[in-house]
Design an enzyme around this catalytic site. Structure first.
Site, short mmCIF file in Angstrom:
data_model
loop_
_atom_site.label_atom_id
_atom_site.label_comp_id
_atom_site.label_asym_id
_atom_site.label_seq_id
_atom_site.Cartn_x
_atom_site.Cartn_y
_atom_site.Cartn_z
N HIS A 15 4.90 0.08 -0.53
CA HIS A 15 5.66 -0.75 0.39
C HIS A 15 4.69 -1.79 0.92
O HIS A 15 3.47 -1.66 0.78
CB HIS A 15 6.28 0.08 1.53
CG HIS A 15 5.29 0.62 2.50
ND1 HIS A 15 4.51 1.73 2.22
CD2 HIS A 15 4.93 0.20 3.73
CE1 HIS A 15 3.71 1.96 3.25
NE2 HIS A 15 3.94 1.06 4.18
N HIS A 57 3.44 -5.04 3.84
CA HIS A 57 3.38 -5.54 5.21
C HIS A 57 2.93 -7.01 5.18
O HIS A 57 2.20 -7.43 4.30
CB HIS A 57 2.37 -4.76 6.05
CG HIS A 57 2.78 -3.35 6.29
ND1 HIS A 57 3.70 -3.00 7.26
CD2 HIS A 57 2.40 -2.19 5.71
CE1 HIS A 57 3.87 -1.69 7.25
NE2 HIS A 57 3.09 -1.17 6.32
N ASP A 72 -5.05 -10.54 0.01
CA ASP A 72 -3.75 -11.20 0.10
C ASP A 72 -2.97 -11.07 -1.22
O ASP A 72 -3.51 -11.33 -2.29
CB ASP A 72 -3.92 -12.68 0.45
CG ASP A 72 -2.59 -13.35 0.77
OD1 ASP A 72 -1.68 -12.68 1.29
OD2 ASP A 72 -2.48 -14.56 0.50
N HIS A 73 -1.72 -10.66 -1.10
CA HIS A 73 -0.82 -10.46 -2.24
C HIS A 73 -1.39 -9.46 -3.26
O HIS A 73 -1.25 -9.64 -4.46
CB HIS A 73 -0.44 -11.79 -2.90
CG HIS A 73 0.53 -12.56 -2.09
ND1 HIS A 73 0.15 -13.37 -1.06
CD2 HIS A 73 1.89 -12.61 -2.15
CE1 HIS A 73 1.24 -13.91 -0.52
NE2 HIS A 73 2.30 -13.45 -1.15
N HIS A 105 0.84 -1.19 0.00
CA HIS A 105 0.00 0.00 0.00
C HIS A 105 0.88 1.24 0.00
O HIS A 105 2.08 1.18 0.19
CB HIS A 105 -0.98 0.01 1.18
CG HIS A 105 -0.35 0.19 2.53
ND1 HIS A 105 -1.06 0.60 3.62
CD2 HIS A 105 0.91 0.01 2.97
CE1 HIS A 105 -0.27 0.66 4.68
NE2 HIS A 105 0.93 0.31 4.31
N GLU A 129 -0.03 -4.67 11.90
CA GLU A 129 0.72 -4.23 10.73
C GLU A 129 2.18 -4.65 10.86
O GLU A 129 2.84 -4.97 9.87
CB GLU A 129 0.60 -2.72 10.58
CG GLU A 129 1.15 -2.20 9.27
CD GLU A 129 0.82 -0.73 9.07
OE1 GLU A 129 0.07 -0.44 8.12
OE2 GLU A 129 1.28 0.10 9.86
N CYS A 182 6.03 5.75 4.43
CA CYS A 182 4.79 5.08 4.02
C CYS A 182 4.13 5.75 2.82
O CYS A 182 3.17 5.24 2.27
CB CYS A 182 3.81 5.03 5.19
SG CYS A 182 4.39 4.01 6.55
#
Length: 136
Positions: A41, A43, A81-82, A16, A126, A35
């Protein structure tokens, strides 16, 4: 009757960028720091979904864990996810994907699928040291 909580733990990875379209690039960098990286980037999120309610007298369950697991997979993991949350999801096309907003979105996606007598709490990590809870 006393209420009991059941917690299902899951994990997903997502990229994100924290960015407010109404602000200058300078203000975004000032507020969001690293960020706000234009190249995004990622998480490794850990998710705890807590369902609270009275145990069913026939099954002994608050909610069947298989049903809960399948619900989380279908409504959250398959969706996020991903993925790049900013680019790949409709939920964050115009909503800043902070941990707080991600937790609220997950809550809304799951709560609408649960029986009305069940309470729901979301805890989203996070990082190992930073997490949010919703509702609080």
């Amino acid at each position: 009757m006393n209420k009991t909580a059941i917690v299902r733990c899951e994990h997903f990875n997502a990229a994100h960028r924290l960015h407010n379209e109404n602000w200058s690039d300078e203000k975004n960098r000032e507020i969001f720091g690293k960020c706000n990286n234009p190249n995004f980037h990622g998480h490794n999120y850990d998710l705890e979904v807590k369902v609270i309610g009275v145990c069913d007298p026939e099954t002994g369950y608050v909610i069947d864990t298989k049903i809960l697991s399948d619900l989380i997979k279908r409504k959250v993991l398959d969706r996020f996810d991903h993925k790049n949350l900013n680019l790949d999801t409709e939920e964050f096309a115009h909503l800043n994907p902070t941990a707080e907003n991600i937790a609220i979105v997950i809550y809304d996606l799951l709560k609408s699928e649960l029986a009305s007598h069940l309470d729901l709490k979301i805890k989203l990590y996070e990082t190992a040291r930073n997490y949010v809870e919703y509702p609080y």
